[in-house]
Design a protein around this motif. Structure first.
Motif, PDB file in Angstrom:
ATOM      1  N   GLU A   1       4.597  24.510 -50.049  1.00 52.12           N
ATOM      2  CA  GLU A   1       4.895  25.404 -51.168  1.00 52.12           C
ATOM      3  C   GLU A   1       5.453  24.612 -52.349  1.00 52.12           C
ATOM      4  O   GLU A   1       5.091  24.841 -53.505  1.00 52.12           O
ATOM      5  CB  GLU A   1       5.883  26.492 -50.743  1.00 52.12           C
ATOM      6  CG  GLU A   1       6.144  27.531 -51.822  1.00 52.12           C
ATOM      7  CD  GLU A   1       7.013  28.682 -51.351  1.00 52.12           C
ATOM      8  OE1 GLU A   1       7.278  29.577 -52.169  1.00 52.12           O
ATOM      9  OE2 GLU A   1       7.431  28.668 -50.174  1.00 52.12           O
ATOM     10  N   ILE A   2       6.325  23.666 -52.051  1.00 51.60           N
ATOM     11  CA  ILE A   2       6.899  22.842 -53.120  1.00 51.60           C
ATOM     12  C   ILE A   2       5.805  22.027 -53.799  1.00 51.60           C
ATOM     13  O   ILE A   2       5.709  21.977 -55.039  1.00 51.60           O
ATOM     14  CB  ILE A   2       7.982  21.906 -52.542  1.00 51.60           C
ATOM     15  CG1 ILE A   2       9.182  22.722 -52.053  1.00 51.60           C
ATOM     16  CG2 ILE A   2       8.422  20.886 -53.597  1.00 51.60           C
ATOM     17  CD1 ILE A   2      10.122  21.937 -51.174  1.00 51.60           C
ATOM     18  N   ALA A   3       4.959  21.393 -52.998  1.00 53.21           N
ATOM     19  CA  ALA A   3       3.889  20.566 -53.563  1.00 53.21           C
ATOM     20  C   ALA A   3       2.953  21.408 -54.424  1.00 53.21           C
ATOM     21  O   ALA A   3       2.550  20.994 -55.516  1.00 53.21           O
ATOM     22  CB  ALA A   3       3.117  19.873 -52.444  1.00 53.21           C
ATOM     23  N   THR A   4       2.619  22.598 -53.955  1.00 47.84           N
ATOM     24  CA  THR A   4       1.719  23.470 -54.719  1.00 47.84           C
ATOM     25  C   THR A   4       2.324  23.818 -56.068  1.00 47.84           C
ATOM     26  O   THR A   4       1.656  23.727 -57.111  1.00 47.84           O
ATOM     27  CB  THR A   4       1.430  24.756 -53.919  1.00 47.84           C
ATOM     28  OG1 THR A   4       0.753  24.408 -52.708  1.00 47.84           O
ATOM     29  CG2 THR A   4       0.557  25.702 -54.735  1.00 47.84           C
ATOM     30  N   ARG A   5       3.585  24.200 -56.080  1.00 50.17           N
ATOM     31  CA  ARG A   5       4.237  24.576 -57.345  1.00 50.17           C
ATOM     32  C   ARG A   5       4.346  23.386 -58.299  1.00 50.17           C
ATOM     33  O   ARG A   5       4.091  23.514 -59.502  1.00 50.17           O
ATOM     34  CB  ARG A   5       5.630  25.133 -57.059  1.00 50.17           C
ATOM     35  CG  ARG A   5       5.656  26.472 -56.328  1.00 50.17           C
ATOM     36  CD  ARG A   5       7.076  27.009 -56.327  1.00 50.17           C
ATOM     37  NE  ARG A   5       7.213  28.188 -55.484  1.00 50.17           N
ATOM     38  CZ  ARG A   5       8.354  28.894 -55.389  1.00 50.17           C
ATOM     39  NH1 ARG A   5       9.421  28.518 -56.076  1.00 50.17           N
ATOM     40  NH2 ARG A   5       8.415  29.949 -54.601  1.00 50.17           N
ATOM     41  N   MET A   6       4.722  22.233 -57.764  1.00 48.01           N
ATOM     42  CA  MET A   6       4.896  21.064 -58.612  1.00 48.01           C
ATOM     43  C   MET A   6       3.561  20.563 -59.164  1.00 48.01           C
ATOM     44  O   MET A   6       3.452  20.198 -60.339  1.00 48.01           O
ATOM     45  CB  MET A   6       5.608  19.944 -57.842  1.00 48.01           C
ATOM     46  CG  MET A   6       7.071  20.233 -57.557  1.00 48.01           C
ATOM     47  SD  MET A   6       8.042  20.321 -59.101  1.00 48.01           S
ATOM     48  CE  MET A   6       9.636  20.851 -58.461  1.00 48.01           C
TER      49      MET A   6
ATOM     50  N   THR B   1      12.832  19.404 -46.832  1.00 42.33           N
ATOM     51  CA  THR B   1      12.359  20.778 -47.015  1.00 42.33           C
ATOM     52  C   THR B   1      12.646  21.544 -45.726  1.00 42.33           C
ATOM     53  O   THR B   1      13.250  21.002 -44.791  1.00 42.33           O
ATOM     54  CB  THR B   1      10.838  20.804 -47.302  1.00 42.33           C
ATOM     55  OG1 THR B   1      10.133  20.453 -46.106  1.00 42.33           O
ATOM     56  CG2 THR B   1      10.483  19.837 -48.407  1.00 42.33           C
ATOM     57  N   THR B   2      12.195  22.787 -45.651  1.00 46.46           N
ATOM     58  CA  THR B   2      12.439  23.564 -44.432  1.00 46.46           C
ATOM     59  C   THR B   2      11.615  23.051 -43.252  1.00 46.46           C
ATOM     60  O   THR B   2      11.965  23.316 -42.100  1.00 46.46           O
ATOM     61  CB  THR B   2      12.092  25.049 -44.659  1.00 46.46           C
ATOM     62  OG1 THR B   2      10.727  25.153 -45.059  1.00 46.46           O
ATOM     63  CG2 THR B   2      13.010  25.667 -45.707  1.00 46.46           C
ATOM     64  N   ASP B   3      10.524  22.337 -43.525  1.00 47.53           N
ATOM     65  CA  ASP B   3       9.653  21.901 -42.425  1.00 47.53           C
ATOM     66  C   ASP B   3       9.246  20.438 -42.529  1.00 47.53           C
ATOM     67  O   ASP B   3       8.226  20.032 -41.981  1.00 47.53           O
ATOM     68  CB  ASP B   3       8.391  22.772 -42.380  1.00 47.53           C
ATOM     69  CG  ASP B   3       7.574  22.689 -43.664  1.00 47.53           C
ATOM     70  OD1 ASP B   3       8.068  22.103 -44.657  1.00 47.53           O
ATOM     71  OD2 ASP B   3       6.440  23.197 -43.670  1.00 47.53           O
ATOM     72  N   GLY B   4      10.027  19.642 -43.220  1.00 43.38           N
ATOM     73  CA  GLY B   4       9.696  18.226 -43.356  1.00 43.38           C
ATOM     74  C   GLY B   4      10.244  17.649 -44.637  1.00 43.38           C
ATOM     75  O   GLY B   4      11.411  17.884 -44.989  1.00 43.38           O
TER      76      GLY B   4
ATOM     77  N   ALA C   1      15.327  22.197 -50.130  1.00 42.77           N
ATOM     78  CA  ALA C   1      15.751  22.544 -48.771  1.00 42.77           C
ATOM     79  C   ALA C   1      15.518  24.011 -48.440  1.00 42.77           C
ATOM     80  O   ALA C   1      15.645  24.417 -47.274  1.00 42.77           O
ATOM     81  CB  ALA C   1      17.223  22.186 -48.578  1.00 42.77           C
ATOM     82  N   THR C   2      15.161  24.814 -49.436  1.00 42.12           N
ATOM     83  CA  THR C   2      14.956  26.258 -49.198  1.00 42.12           C
ATOM     84  C   THR C   2      13.486  26.637 -49.057  1.00 42.12           C
ATOM     85  O   THR C   2      13.171  27.803 -48.812  1.00 42.12           O
ATOM     86  CB  THR C   2      15.559  27.070 -50.361  1.00 42.12           C
ATOM     87  OG1 THR C   2      14.801  26.810 -51.563  1.00 42.12           O
ATOM     88  CG2 THR C   2      17.017  26.704 -50.584  1.00 42.12           C
ATOM     89  N   LEU C   3      12.562  25.654 -49.221  1.00 42.40           N
ATOM     90  CA  LEU C   3      11.133  25.954 -49.237  1.00 42.40           C
ATOM     91  C   LEU C   3      10.365  24.990 -48.326  1.00 42.40           C
ATOM     92  O   LEU C   3      10.876  23.930 -47.961  1.00 42.40           O
ATOM     93  CB  LEU C   3      10.583  25.836 -50.665  1.00 42.40           C
ATOM     94  CG  LEU C   3      11.188  26.771 -51.728  1.00 42.40           C
ATOM     95  CD1 LEU C   3      10.755  26.315 -53.112  1.00 42.40           C
ATOM     96  CD2 LEU C   3      10.770  28.209 -51.465  1.00 42.40           C
TER      97      LEU C   3
END
Length: 410
Positions: A307-312, A246-249, A301-303
């Motif tokens: 944010e990814i975890a929240t959406r999923m 991701t963008t931060d990990g 890679a764009t998020l």
């Protein structure tokens, strides 16, 4: 010393003599203590290994984590009087736990057979690397060695790189959990028969089943099965099942069912790919796992990982950010449940300590009592519980049978 102090808890009134050290046995007895048992931790004058292990200062917190709510005493088991004191304790106890090398307790004259003569109701639990029988019984064993022998190291890492050990002390704690289960099973039996039993757990036996996915792939594919699958499923039976940048990990994503993958496509805005034959079923996704991973990581890679975890998670997709240990120690779910707690430790200061994962509805979690210094319960156990006078305790100290009382200052 009262053994009824935790009325209402499953193991209230049960007394445990804990001769174990490091992780394996102490975790089993920690679970017993947090279930209401009175756990007396018996140590040599130098303390068990975890009190002074290594030179980086990293053993203090693990010791505190595994020895909350225990009563530590020091005892010289190489002296006859020291063994007599152990027999006195055993005569009043329900359970004894040790994880010495097989044969050590017998050579000291306080093995299971000898102690059952003192107390036939005693449940004697032991754990070792390879067990008390078999060709490996005398081999020395620690978690690293057991990870190698059990196949954990060979199964961990990426297929084009050397194997690595698991970050967790998986074999030690697997054995500790199974030792707790074996002892509780024997305790249940004793309630029906009135007689104690010897139980044992080997680290090797306790770890094997955890490699089920890898063993399944070996069975299905034989020599064609890769030893290591990186962050993909150990049996290469699920896709997606990986760690994505991701963008931060990083995040992990897992789609055990077809509906999970369709939800992933919706979250990514790729609903038009639901009928793509490469992604239609779990089998087709496994055959095309490289394409699946590329599709997902192009999006992740764009998020940010949160944010990814929240959406999923909103879409009911198994997903989590890859968190640092510092983040895990402050996990809001575990702190709210009481599984992790901030404790003012008399020697370590303010630290996070775990409670037992075993939750007993109907009673509040026992308050965490910080681990005590070496010999911190000598007077309570040998004096108040066994009934020896202060003069006798001083004589035991001067004769080298029990250790000196600890310094009361931190």
């Amino acid at each position: 010393m009262s053994t009824q102090m935790h009325a209402g808890y499953p193991l209230s009134g049960i007394t445990v003599i804990d001769l174990s050290h490091v992780y394996n046995g102490p975790y089993a007895t920690f679970l017993m203590a947090m279930a209401g048992a009175t756990v007396i931790k018996v140590e040599p004058f130098t303390g068990e290994h975890l009190r002074s292990r290594g030179d980086m200062g990293g053993s203090a917190l693990p010791f505190a984590m595994l020895n909350s709510n225990k009563k530590p005493v020091t005892l010289n088991l190489k002296s006859e009087q020291g063994k007599d004191l152990l027999r006195e304790m055993v005569s009043r106890a329900d359970i004894l736990i040790e994880n010495f090398a097989p044969g050590v307790m017998d050579r000291l004259g306080v093995g299971a057979k000898a102690l059952h003569e003192v107390n036939p109701r005693l449940i004697y639990g032991s754990s070792s690397g390879y067990g008390k029988t078999g060709p490996y019984k005398d081999f020395p064993a620690m978690d690293l060695v057991m990870q190698a022998m059990c196949g954990v190291i060979d199964s961990t890492g990426h297929p084009d790189q050397p194997p690595v050990k698991a970050g967790a002390a998986i074999c030690d704690f697997m054995a500790g959990i199974h030792l707790y289960a074996a002892v509780m099973t024997a305790l249940y039996e004793r309630e029906r028969t009135g007689t104690g039993r010897v139980v044992e757990v080997s680290m090797q036996d306790a770890t094997y089943a955890s490699l089920a996915s890898n063993l399944g792939m070996l069975h299905a594919r034989g020599d064609q099965a890769p030893a290591r699958t990186g962050n993909r499923h150990g049996g290469l039976g699920i896709s997606p099942y990986n760690v994505y940048a991701t963008t931060d990990g990083y995040v992990v994503l897992n789609a055990p069912g077809d509906h999970h993958f369709r939800a992933i496509l919706d979250v990514m805005g790729k609903g038009n790919l639901k009928d793509d034959p490469r992604f239609l079923t779990r089998s087709s996704r496994v055959e095309n796992f490289a394409a699946v991973d590329e599709l997902i990581e192009t999006w992740t890679a764009t998020l940010s990982k949160e944010e990814i975890a929240t959406r999923m998670l909103e879409a009911k997709v198994p997903c989590a950010p890859v968190r640092s240990l510092k983040e895990v120690m402050q996990d809001r779910n575990m702190h709210e449940r009481g599984s992790l707690q901030w404790v003012d430790h008399p020697h370590l200061g303010r630290v996070v300590l775990p409670h037992s994962p075993l939750v007993f509805e109907g009673v509040e979690r026992l308050a965490i009592e910080p681990s005590l210094p070496l010999g911190g319960s000598n007077e309570e156990v040998f004096g108040a519980w066994l009934g020896h006078s202060d003069a006798e305790l001083r004589e035991f100290e001067s004769s080298g049978i029990i250790g000196p009382r600890p310094d009361p200052t931190p």
